[in-house]
Design a protein around this motif. Structure first.
Motif, PDB file in Angstrom:
ATOM      1  N   ARG A  39      22.428 -12.746-107.943  1.00  0.00           N
ATOM      2  CA  ARG A  39      21.663 -12.324-107.202  1.00  0.00           C
ATOM      3  C   ARG A  39      21.153 -13.671-106.786  1.00  0.00           C
ATOM      4  O   ARG A  39      20.320 -14.185-105.420  1.00  0.00           O
ATOM      5  CB  ARG A  39      20.831 -11.250-107.119  1.00  0.00           C
ATOM      6  CG  ARG A  39      19.772 -10.877-106.094  1.00  0.00           C
ATOM      7  CD  ARG A  39      18.948  -9.633-105.833  1.00  0.00           C
ATOM      8  NE  ARG A  39      18.233  -9.498-104.955  1.00  0.00           N
ATOM      9  CZ  ARG A  39      17.223  -9.312-104.948  1.00  0.00           C
ATOM     10  NH1 ARG A  39      16.765 -10.429-105.531  1.00  0.00           N
ATOM     11  NH2 ARG A  39      16.612  -8.889-103.676  1.00  0.00           N
ATOM     12  N   ASP A  77      21.091  -7.886-115.799  1.00  0.00           N
ATOM     13  CA  ASP A  77      22.628  -8.458-116.216  1.00  0.00           C
ATOM     14  C   ASP A  77      22.899  -9.697-115.587  1.00  0.00           C
ATOM     15  O   ASP A  77      22.915 -10.114-114.843  1.00  0.00           O
ATOM     16  CB  ASP A  77      24.176  -7.346-115.913  1.00  0.00           C
ATOM     17  CG  ASP A  77      24.963  -7.687-115.735  1.00  0.00           C
ATOM     18  OD1 ASP A  77      25.666  -8.660-114.958  1.00  0.00           O
ATOM     19  OD2 ASP A  77      25.548  -7.796-116.934  1.00  0.00           O
ATOM     20  N   ARG A 112      19.128  -5.675-110.422  1.00  0.00           N
ATOM     21  CA  ARG A 112      19.894  -5.786-111.328  1.00  0.00           C
ATOM     22  C   ARG A 112      20.268  -4.809-112.699  1.00  0.00           C
ATOM     23  O   ARG A 112      21.123  -5.425-113.449  1.00  0.00           O
ATOM     24  CB  ARG A 112      21.368  -7.138-110.625  1.00  0.00           C
ATOM     25  CG  ARG A 112      21.227  -8.086-109.363  1.00  0.00           C
ATOM     26  CD  ARG A 112      22.370  -6.753-108.998  1.00  0.00           C
ATOM     27  NE  ARG A 112      22.554  -7.144-107.469  1.00  0.00           N
ATOM     28  CZ  ARG A 112      22.314  -6.184-106.691  1.00  0.00           C
ATOM     29  NH1 ARG A 112      21.435  -5.008-106.521  1.00  0.00           N
ATOM     30  NH2 ARG A 112      22.783  -7.630-105.145  1.00  0.00           N
ATOM     31  N   ALA A 160      27.445 -12.654-103.354  1.00  0.00           N
ATOM     32  CA  ALA A 160      27.012 -11.167-103.902  1.00  0.00           C
ATOM     33  C   ALA A 160      25.833 -10.182-102.509  1.00  0.00           C
ATOM     34  O   ALA A 160      25.104 -11.494-102.115  1.00  0.00           O
ATOM     35  CB  ALA A 160      25.805 -11.421-105.393  1.00  0.00           C
ATOM     36  N   ASP A 205      24.913 -12.008-115.113  1.00  0.00           N
ATOM     37  CA  ASP A 205      26.427 -11.648-114.583  1.00  0.00           C
ATOM     38  C   ASP A 205      25.691 -11.887-112.834  1.00  0.00           C
ATOM     39  O   ASP A 205      25.540 -12.497-111.825  1.00  0.00           O
ATOM     40  CB  ASP A 205      27.206 -11.738-114.744  1.00  0.00           C
ATOM     41  CG  ASP A 205      27.700 -12.310-115.885  1.00  0.00           C
ATOM     42  OD1 ASP A 205      27.643 -13.079-116.247  1.00  0.00           O
ATOM     43  OD2 ASP A 205      28.791 -11.798-116.252  1.00  0.00           O
ATOM     44  N   GLU A 206      24.879 -10.944-112.653  1.00  0.00           N
ATOM     45  CA  GLU A 206      24.626 -10.380-111.538  1.00  0.00           C
ATOM     46  C   GLU A 206      22.860 -10.529-111.055  1.00  0.00           C
ATOM     47  O   GLU A 206      22.829 -10.712-110.276  1.00  0.00           O
ATOM     48  CB  GLU A 206      24.095  -8.830-111.489  1.00  0.00           C
ATOM     49  CG  GLU A 206      25.723  -7.405-111.940  1.00  0.00           C
ATOM     50  CD  GLU A 206      26.092  -7.418-110.705  1.00  0.00           C
ATOM     51  OE1 GLU A 206      26.340  -7.574-110.098  1.00  0.00           O
ATOM     52  OE2 GLU A 206      27.561  -7.745-110.767  1.00  0.00           O
TER      53      GLU A 206
END
Length: 206
Positions: A134, A127, A124, A204, A129-130
């Motif tokens: 996950r 990041d 990701r 996600a 937030d990403e």
């Protein structure tokens, strides 16, 4: 038709099989076939006690890759995890896990959570937030697998998987407080599909 939670597990199984395949190809460029199989099986054995749901999938995928096959026994074991668990077998496993107690190996759980965070950061691009999304996804996998009869794991490992799920969720909250609650709610609704996912939160992908 796949249930939502099994669909989520299926995505992680696909990722584990793909990662194992790439590892076999990488080793095959440098080693003879017998050494490739030995390396893959050795790594699979090292993951046997991992409290990471993904690493539990990966150990079967690595063993399958060592056998050169989507149709090997280990690959078929992975396929078993795509089916909804038998409720009575699941209840029996839960009782075994409770009987095993809560004397977890904190270092083992912390190490598995840290490895998952590193994998998430690579996939990701770091990041927050990403990465948090996950991690919640990985925690959801742990919660789907810890009491699944299709997973070959000792009760103590299953108990550690459940503790690791909580660790991953806590870390996700630290990384992305505004989004973590919505993500956790999305996975709660995967386990209880009759409930409606609110606020547009979607689980996600691995």
């Amino acid at each position: 038709m796949d249930l939502p939670l099994q669909h989520h597990v299926k995505a992680w199984v696909s990722r584990a099989l793909a990662d194992a395949h790439h590892q076999r190809l990488d080793l095959a460029r440098r080693l003879p076939p017998i050494s490739v199989a030995q390396r893959l099986r050795r790594k699979a054995r090292r993951l046997a006690l991992s409290p990471s749901g993904y690493e539990q999938l990966l150990r079967h995928a690595l063993a399958a890759a060592a056998d050169h096959g989507e149709r090997s026994c280990r690959a078929l074991e992975l396929r078993c995890l795509l089916r909804a668990p038998d409720p009575l077998a699941q209840l029996s496993l839960r009782m075994q896990v409770l009987a095993a107690g809560r004397d977890h190996n904190g270092e083992l759980i912390a190490g598995a959570a840290a490895r998952e965070e590193r994998r998430s950061a690579r996939r990701r691009a770091g990041d927050p937030d990403e990465v948090a999304a996950r991690l919640v996804s990985a925690a959801g996998l742990n919660r789907a697998l810890w009491d699944h009869p299709g997973l070959a794991a000792e009760p103590s490992v299953r108990a550690s998987m459940l503790a690791c799920a909580a660790r991953l969720e806590s870390r996700a909250v630290e990384l992305s407080p505004p989004n973590a609650g919505r993500l956790l709610l999305a996975f709660t609704n995967l386990a209880h599909p009759k409930q409606e996912i609110r606020n547009g939160a979607q689980p996600a992908r691995p």
